[in-house]
Design a protein around this motif. Structure first.
Motif, PDB file in Angstrom:
ATOM      1  N   LYS A 156       0.839  -1.205   0.000  1.00 63.44           N
ATOM      2  CA  LYS A 156       0.000   0.000   0.000  1.00 63.44           C
ATOM      3  C   LYS A 156       0.872   1.252   0.000  1.00 63.44           C
ATOM      4  O   LYS A 156       0.624   2.188  -0.771  1.00 63.44           O
ATOM      5  CB  LYS A 156      -0.912  -0.017   1.231  1.00 63.44           C
ATOM      6  CG  LYS A 156      -1.837   1.166   1.346  1.00 63.44           C
ATOM      7  CD  LYS A 156      -2.683   1.086   2.604  1.00 63.44           C
ATOM      8  CE  LYS A 156      -3.508   2.339   2.787  1.00 63.44           C
ATOM      9  NZ  LYS A 156      -4.235   2.346   4.043  1.00 63.44           N
ATOM     10  N   GLU A 157       1.896   1.272   0.847  1.00 63.85           N
ATOM     11  CA  GLU A 157       2.794   2.428   0.911  1.00 63.85           C
ATOM     12  C   GLU A 157       3.532   2.616  -0.414  1.00 63.85           C
ATOM     13  O   GLU A 157       3.715   3.746  -0.869  1.00 63.85           O
ATOM     14  CB  GLU A 157       3.793   2.262   2.061  1.00 63.85           C
ATOM     15  CG  GLU A 157       3.154   2.402   3.427  1.00 63.85           C
ATOM     16  CD  GLU A 157       4.096   2.085   4.571  1.00 63.85           C
ATOM     17  OE1 GLU A 157       5.315   1.820   4.324  1.00 63.85           O
ATOM     18  OE2 GLU A 157       3.633   2.074   5.723  1.00 63.85           O
ATOM     19  N   ARG A 158       3.953   1.509  -1.023  1.00 59.10           N
ATOM     20  CA  ARG A 158       4.642   1.593  -2.309  1.00 59.10           C
ATOM     21  C   ARG A 158       3.715   2.174  -3.377  1.00 59.10           C
ATOM     22  O   ARG A 158       4.116   3.051  -4.154  1.00 59.10           O
ATOM     23  CB  ARG A 158       5.118   0.206  -2.741  1.00 59.10           C
ATOM     24  CG  ARG A 158       5.921   0.194  -4.032  1.00 59.10           C
ATOM     25  CD  ARG A 158       6.395  -1.212  -4.426  1.00 59.10           C
ATOM     26  NE  ARG A 158       7.075  -1.909  -3.363  1.00 59.10           N
ATOM     27  CZ  ARG A 158       6.602  -2.990  -2.730  1.00 59.10           C
ATOM     28  NH1 ARG A 158       5.444  -3.507  -3.065  1.00 59.10           N
ATOM     29  NH2 ARG A 158       7.292  -3.552  -1.759  1.00 59.10           N
ATOM     30  N   GLU A 159       2.473   1.725  -3.412  1.00 59.73           N
ATOM     31  CA  GLU A 159       1.514   2.239  -4.398  1.00 59.73           C
ATOM     32  C   GLU A 159       1.223   3.720  -4.168  1.00 59.73           C
ATOM     33  O   GLU A 159       1.133   4.490  -5.126  1.00 59.73           O
ATOM     34  CB  GLU A 159       0.228   1.421  -4.345  1.00 59.73           C
ATOM     35  CG  GLU A 159       0.378   0.023  -4.901  1.00 59.73           C
ATOM     36  CD  GLU A 159      -0.823  -0.871  -4.635  1.00 59.73           C
ATOM     37  OE1 GLU A 159      -1.784  -0.437  -3.962  1.00 59.73           O
ATOM     38  OE2 GLU A 159      -0.808  -2.025  -5.110  1.00 59.73           O
ATOM     39  N   GLU A 160       1.103   4.132  -2.900  1.00 55.89           N
ATOM     40  CA  GLU A 160       0.873   5.554  -2.592  1.00 55.89           C
ATOM     41  C   GLU A 160       2.065   6.398  -3.026  1.00 55.89           C
ATOM     42  O   GLU A 160       1.898   7.465  -3.612  1.00 55.89           O
ATOM     43  CB  GLU A 160       0.613   5.735  -1.092  1.00 55.89           C
ATOM     44  CG  GLU A 160      -0.724   5.213  -0.633  1.00 55.89           C
ATOM     45  CD  GLU A 160      -0.902   5.225   0.884  1.00 55.89           C
ATOM     46  OE1 GLU A 160       0.068   5.559   1.621  1.00 55.89           O
ATOM     47  OE2 GLU A 160      -2.003   4.892   1.343  1.00 55.89           O
ATOM     48  N   ARG A 161       3.278   5.898  -2.750  1.00 56.18           N
ATOM     49  CA  ARG A 161       4.487   6.624  -3.129  1.00 56.18           C
ATOM     50  C   ARG A 161       4.581   6.738  -4.655  1.00 56.18           C
ATOM     51  O   ARG A 161       4.901   7.809  -5.183  1.00 56.18           O
ATOM     52  CB  ARG A 161       5.714   5.904  -2.566  1.00 56.18           C
ATOM     53  CG  ARG A 161       7.003   6.646  -2.704  1.00 56.18           C
ATOM     54  CD  ARG A 161       8.168   5.971  -1.963  1.00 56.18           C
ATOM     55  NE  ARG A 161       8.343   4.566  -2.290  1.00 56.18           N
ATOM     56  CZ  ARG A 161       8.058   3.556  -1.467  1.00 56.18           C
ATOM     57  NH1 ARG A 161       7.599   3.783  -0.255  1.00 56.18           N
ATOM     58  NH2 ARG A 161       8.248   2.309  -1.839  1.00 56.18           N
ATOM     59  N   GLN A 162       4.271   5.669  -5.351  1.00 56.84           N
ATOM     60  CA  GLN A 162       4.323   5.696  -6.814  1.00 56.84           C
ATOM     61  C   GLN A 162       3.274   6.641  -7.376  1.00 56.84           C
ATOM     62  O   GLN A 162       3.531   7.349  -8.356  1.00 56.84           O
ATOM     63  CB  GLN A 162       4.133   4.286  -7.384  1.00 56.84           C
ATOM     64  CG  GLN A 162       5.328   3.393  -7.147  1.00 56.84           C
ATOM     65  CD  GLN A 162       5.069   1.939  -7.524  1.00 56.84           C
ATOM     66  OE1 GLN A 162       3.931   1.511  -7.680  1.00 56.84           O
ATOM     67  NE2 GLN A 162       6.136   1.173  -7.663  1.00 56.84           N
ATOM     68  N   ALA A 163       2.095   6.682  -6.758  1.00 59.59           N
ATOM     69  CA  ALA A 163       1.043   7.593  -7.216  1.00 59.59           C
ATOM     70  C   ALA A 163       1.484   9.048  -7.017  1.00 59.59           C
ATOM     71  O   ALA A 163       1.278   9.895  -7.897  1.00 59.59           O
ATOM     72  CB  ALA A 163      -0.263   7.318  -6.474  1.00 59.59           C
ATOM     73  N   LYS A 164       2.095   9.342  -5.857  1.00 54.63           N
ATOM     74  CA  LYS A 164       2.591  10.706  -5.599  1.00 54.63           C
ATOM     75  C   LYS A 164       3.677  11.089  -6.595  1.00 54.63           C
ATOM     76  O   LYS A 164       3.696  12.210  -7.102  1.00 54.63           O
ATOM     77  CB  LYS A 164       3.136  10.824  -4.169  1.00 54.63           C
ATOM     78  CG  LYS A 164       2.072  10.894  -3.109  1.00 54.63           C
ATOM     79  CD  LYS A 164       2.696  11.013  -1.729  1.00 54.63           C
ATOM     80  CE  LYS A 164       1.647  10.999  -0.650  1.00 54.63           C
ATOM     81  NZ  LYS A 164       2.238  11.040   0.703  1.00 54.63           N
ATOM     82  N   GLU A 165       4.579  10.154  -6.860  1.00 57.71           N
ATOM     83  CA  GLU A 165       5.657  10.431  -7.812  1.00 57.71           C
ATOM     84  C   GLU A 165       5.098  10.665  -9.209  1.00 57.71           C
ATOM     85  O   GLU A 165       5.554  11.568  -9.918  1.00 57.71           O
ATOM     86  CB  GLU A 165       6.664   9.276  -7.825  1.00 57.71           C
ATOM     87  CG  GLU A 165       7.491   9.192  -6.563  1.00 57.71           C
ATOM     88  CD  GLU A 165       8.313   7.914  -6.462  1.00 57.71           C
ATOM     89  OE1 GLU A 165       8.211   7.045  -7.371  1.00 57.71           O
ATOM     90  OE2 GLU A 165       9.070   7.778  -5.485  1.00 57.71           O
TER      91      GLU A 165
END
Length: 149
Positions: free
Chosen positions: A76-85
């Motif tokens: 979940k954190e990885r997906e959120e970080r990728q979405a922000k990037e």
């Protein structure tokens, strides 16, 4: 007999991790053997190993649950970080496009000798040289504010 029991326990401990076939054979001395490949010089039979699944143990089940939760949280954190990037990249691309357009318009404004307005009759009314300079200065300031140049 003890060796046979140890081998059986070892094979049972592999349980769900072992998907290979298990073979059983007896040698010339009457000793029973187990292995993952059938022997070349003796007849053997394939043995089915039934082991209790790891989830039967409460502590193993708890560990597995915690590991699953941890992995889900990491995903979940990885997906959120990728979405922000991705959003930041998209905004940067929009900003770059805006700056390219503004700079092109500024270049055009600097090449124009004089500006005019259209009056109510549809006629051109040219502005003074001072107003021309103010228009250019305001637009340069806008480009500098927007693009940092």
């Amino acid at each position: 007999m003890t060796r046979k029991l140890l081998i059986s326990l070892f094979l049972l401990s592999l349980g769900p991790f072992s998907h290979a076939a298990v073979y059983q054979w007896t040698d010339a001395n009457g000793q029973t053997h187990f292995g993952d490949r059938p022997p070349a010089k003796a007849s053997s039979k394939e043995v089915r190993v039934n082991a209790a699944p790891a989830q039967a143990d409460a502590t193993a089940r708890d560990r597995q649950q915690k590991m699953t939760e941890f992995l889900e949280q990491q995903q979940k954190e990885r997906e959120e970080r990728q979405a922000k990037e991705a959003k930041a990249r998209q905004q940067a691309e929009k900003q770059e496009e805006l700056c390219r357009n503004l700079q092109a318009r500024l270049k055009h404004l600097e090449s124009v000798s004089t500006f005019y307005d259209i009056n109510e009759k549809g006629e051109r009314e040219y502005v003074s040289e001072e107003e021309n300079q103010q228009i250019r200065d305001r637009f340069r300031a806008k480009v500098k504010e927007t693009c940092g140049e």
